[in-house]
Design a protein around this motif. Structure first.
Motif, short mmCIF file in Angstrom:
data_model
loop_
_atom_site.label_atom_id
_atom_site.label_comp_id
_atom_site.label_asym_id
_atom_site.label_seq_id
_atom_site.Cartn_x
_atom_site.Cartn_y
_atom_site.Cartn_z
N LYS A 1 0.81 -1.23 0.00
CA LYS A 1 0.00 0.00 0.00
C LYS A 1 0.84 1.26 0.00
N LYS A 2 1.95 1.24 0.70
CA LYS A 2 2.75 2.45 0.83
C LYS A 2 3.32 2.91 -0.51
N LEU A 3 3.32 2.01 -1.50
CA LEU A 3 3.87 2.36 -2.82
C LEU A 3 2.79 2.53 -3.89
N GLN A 4 1.55 2.23 -3.56
CA GLN A 4 0.54 2.09 -4.60
C GLN A 4 0.24 3.37 -5.39
N SER A 5 0.50 4.51 -4.84
CA SER A 5 0.24 5.75 -5.56
C SER A 5 1.50 6.30 -6.23
N SER A 6 2.56 5.51 -6.24
CA SER A 6 3.83 5.99 -6.78
C SER A 6 4.08 5.45 -8.18
N ARG A 7 4.99 6.11 -8.90
CA ARG A 7 5.40 5.62 -10.21
C ARG A 7 6.12 4.29 -10.10
N LEU A 8 6.78 4.09 -8.96
CA LEU A 8 7.51 2.85 -8.74
C LEU A 8 6.57 1.64 -8.81
N ALA A 9 5.36 1.79 -8.30
CA ALA A 9 4.41 0.68 -8.28
C ALA A 9 4.13 0.17 -9.69
N SER A 10 3.82 1.09 -10.60
CA SER A 10 3.53 0.67 -11.98
C SER A 10 4.79 0.14 -12.66
N GLN A 11 5.95 0.73 -12.34
CA GLN A 11 7.19 0.23 -12.94
C GLN A 11 7.46 -1.21 -12.51
N LEU A 12 7.29 -1.50 -11.23
CA LEU A 12 7.50 -2.86 -10.75
C LEU A 12 6.51 -3.82 -11.41
N ALA A 13 5.25 -3.38 -11.57
CA ALA A 13 4.25 -4.23 -12.21
C ALA A 13 4.63 -4.55 -13.65
N PHE A 14 5.03 -3.52 -14.39
CA PHE A 14 5.42 -3.74 -15.79
C PHE A 14 6.65 -4.65 -15.88
N MET A 15 7.60 -4.47 -14.96
CA MET A 15 8.79 -5.31 -14.98
C MET A 15 8.45 -6.77 -14.72
N MET A 16 7.62 -7.03 -13.73
CA MET A 16 7.24 -8.41 -13.42
C MET A 16 6.48 -9.03 -14.58
N ILE B 1 8.00 -12.21 -16.74
CA ILE B 1 7.22 -13.45 -16.81
C ILE B 1 6.81 -13.74 -18.25
N ARG B 2 6.49 -12.70 -19.01
CA ARG B 2 6.14 -12.90 -20.43
C ARG B 2 7.29 -13.56 -21.18
N ARG B 3 8.51 -13.08 -20.93
CA ARG B 3 9.67 -13.65 -21.61
C ARG B 3 9.82 -15.14 -21.27
N SER B 4 9.67 -15.48 -20.00
CA SER B 4 9.81 -16.87 -19.59
C SER B 4 8.66 -17.73 -20.11
N ALA B 5 7.46 -17.18 -20.07
CA ALA B 5 6.29 -17.95 -20.50
C ALA B 5 6.38 -18.35 -21.96
N THR B 6 6.88 -17.44 -22.79
CA THR B 6 6.98 -17.73 -24.23
C THR B 6 8.19 -18.60 -24.55
N SER B 7 9.32 -18.33 -23.92
CA SER B 7 10.55 -19.05 -24.28
C SER B 7 10.63 -20.44 -23.65
N LYS B 8 10.10 -20.61 -22.44
CA LYS B 8 10.25 -21.88 -21.73
C LYS B 8 8.99 -22.74 -21.71
N PHE B 9 7.83 -22.10 -21.93
CA PHE B 9 6.57 -22.85 -21.83
C PHE B 9 5.75 -22.78 -23.11
N GLY B 10 6.28 -22.12 -24.13
CA GLY B 10 5.57 -22.05 -25.40
C GLY B 10 4.24 -21.32 -25.34
N ALA B 11 4.10 -20.42 -24.40
CA ALA B 11 2.82 -19.71 -24.22
C ALA B 11 2.54 -18.77 -25.38
N LYS B 12 1.30 -18.70 -25.77
CA LYS B 12 0.85 -17.75 -26.78
C LYS B 12 -0.22 -16.80 -26.23
N ARG B 13 -0.93 -17.28 -25.24
CA ARG B 13 -2.06 -16.51 -24.71
C ARG B 13 -1.97 -16.46 -23.20
N ALA B 14 -2.36 -15.33 -22.64
CA ALA B 14 -2.40 -15.19 -21.19
C ALA B 14 -3.65 -14.45 -20.77
#
Length: 388
Positions: free
Chosen positions: A322-337, A341-354
């Motif tokens: 909560k202490k970070l939820q109104s900050s730019r850092l919150a959205s940056q962390l979300a986009f990074m995660m 995960i997108r990179r791993s899902a496609t390269s290691k699990f053959g994912a096409k859809r999420a």
């Protein structure tokens, strides 16, 4: 010919509980988009002592029969932890729930809802939020959009007729939940890529994988962040230690470190994102209409769990303190995660859809993130309310 008398009785034995579970399989067998979960897991879900939800909830299951044949079911439950929440936040004093409804026809649905409401009134409730199967952490809401495709893991799928039957009993929509679909083979928009690249250069930020050797520790970290991050959300009810342990054990076969990330800022865990391979895809093929895979089907399921490839993905949970939820850092962390995960899902699990969600319709932060990565709403669930 006149219809046989409809009789509704409380579930009071193991045989009744089995009939309660089997009712769902039978009534949904003709729906090509419905997914039969393992029957053993469904039995456990509705069994006190096997589902820690019942440690803090009063409940009663009901069966509807005609001439001895089961034609419908419903649960009625009161979560003691939900009663302690504020009314403005969705639950609160006097609020009970019903859920797990299945019915052959509108007359059966009406009788079951009336029965559940009567039980809640006798238990002192003055308001109902429904459907909840069984809690906000399991399968909340009724599917009202997206019946043309199968749900992903841990999401419900319902007969389209139920919406009219429920609304016909005086229920109005209290909240809408969305799931968002995206093509993970495509890179995210340039703005998102720049935000991620900037975060990767920030020495204060670490996005690490879950550690299977310390699974209990990381599960505790995730749930602690979750309880903090979601505590102001509509419908929030605290996740107990027993529920944390139970859920961790249940999900462990689906846990892959590349798909679960914990974000640390200056060494402190401040955010997480959990992604699961969509087991519903394989379950739809091997579980049959009754949730009982044969020997060959069970082997296929176990092999898939060891190496889910190719596998679509679902993000059921994420949170930022909560202490970070109104900050730019919150959205940056979300986009990074999301990107890691997108990179791993496609390269290691053959994912096409999420699929991401569910997300509250008025959760502006999460809706903005879903829009920024160009995902689209693919399923909509309604939670209804009614004064008792």
């Amino acid at each position: 010919m006149a219809k046989a008398e409809l009789v509704i009785t409380p579930v009071s034995s193991k045989a009744d509980r089995a009939a309660f579970v089997d009712c769902s399989y039978r009534l949904n067998a003709s729906d090509q988009n419905w997914v039969a979960n393992l029957r053993s897991e469904e039995i456990a879900k509705f069994t006190p002592g096997k589902n820690p939800f019942f440690d803090h909830a009063r409940h009663q299951l009901f069966l509807a029969r005609r001439e001895g044949r089961v034609v419908g079911r419903i649960s009625a439950q009161i979560d003691e932890l939900a009663l302690k929440q504020s009314f403005e936040q969705g639950m609160g004093p006097g609020t009970g729930n019903w859920g797990a409804i299945e019915a052959e026809e509108s007359e059966v649905a009406k009788a079951l809802i009336d029965t559940a409401e009567g039980w809640l009134r006798r238990e002192g409730m003055t308001r109902v939020l429904a459907p909840m199967n069984l809690s906000v952490w399991e399968e909340p809401g009724l599917l009202v959009r997206g019946h043309d495709h199968s749900p992903m893991v841990m999401m419900g799928h319902h007969n389209a007729a139920y919406q009219g039957w429920i609304e016909g009993e005086g229920y109005t929509r209290a909240k809408t939940l969305y799931t968002y679909e995206l093509d993970v083979t495509k890179e995210f928009p340039r703005l998102v890529q720049r935000i991620v690249a900037s975060g990767e250069k920030n020495a204060k930020i670490t996005i690490r994988k879950a550690d299977l050797k310390n699974f209990d520790r990381d599960a505790g970290i995730i749930c602690e962040i979750l309880n903090d991050a979601w505590s102001d959300n509509w419908g929030f009810v605290p996740f107990t230690d027993k529920e944390i342990a139970h859920t961790g054990k249940a999900l462990k076969p689906l846990v892959h470190p590349d798909l679960i990330r914990i974000a640390e800022y200056e060494g402190e865990p401040v955010a997480f994102m959990m992604t699961l391979p969509d087991i519903n895809g394989i379950q739809k093929r091997v579980n049959g209409a009754k949730g009982k895979p044969g020997v060959l089907g069970l082997i296929k399921l176990l092999l898939w769990l060891r190496r889910p490839y190719p596998a679509d993905m679902r993000v059921p949970l994420m949170g930022v303190r909560k202490k970070l939820q109104s900050s730019r850092l919150a959205s940056q962390l979300a986009f990074m995660m999301i990107e890691f995960i997108r990179r791993s899902a496609t390269s290691k699990f053959g994912a096409k859809r999420a699929e991401i969600g569910w997300i509250l319709d008025d959760n502006q932060g999460m809706v903005a993130i879903a829009d920024a990565i160009e995902s689209q709403i693919n399923r909509e669930y309604a939670i209804y309310e009614k004064a008792l």
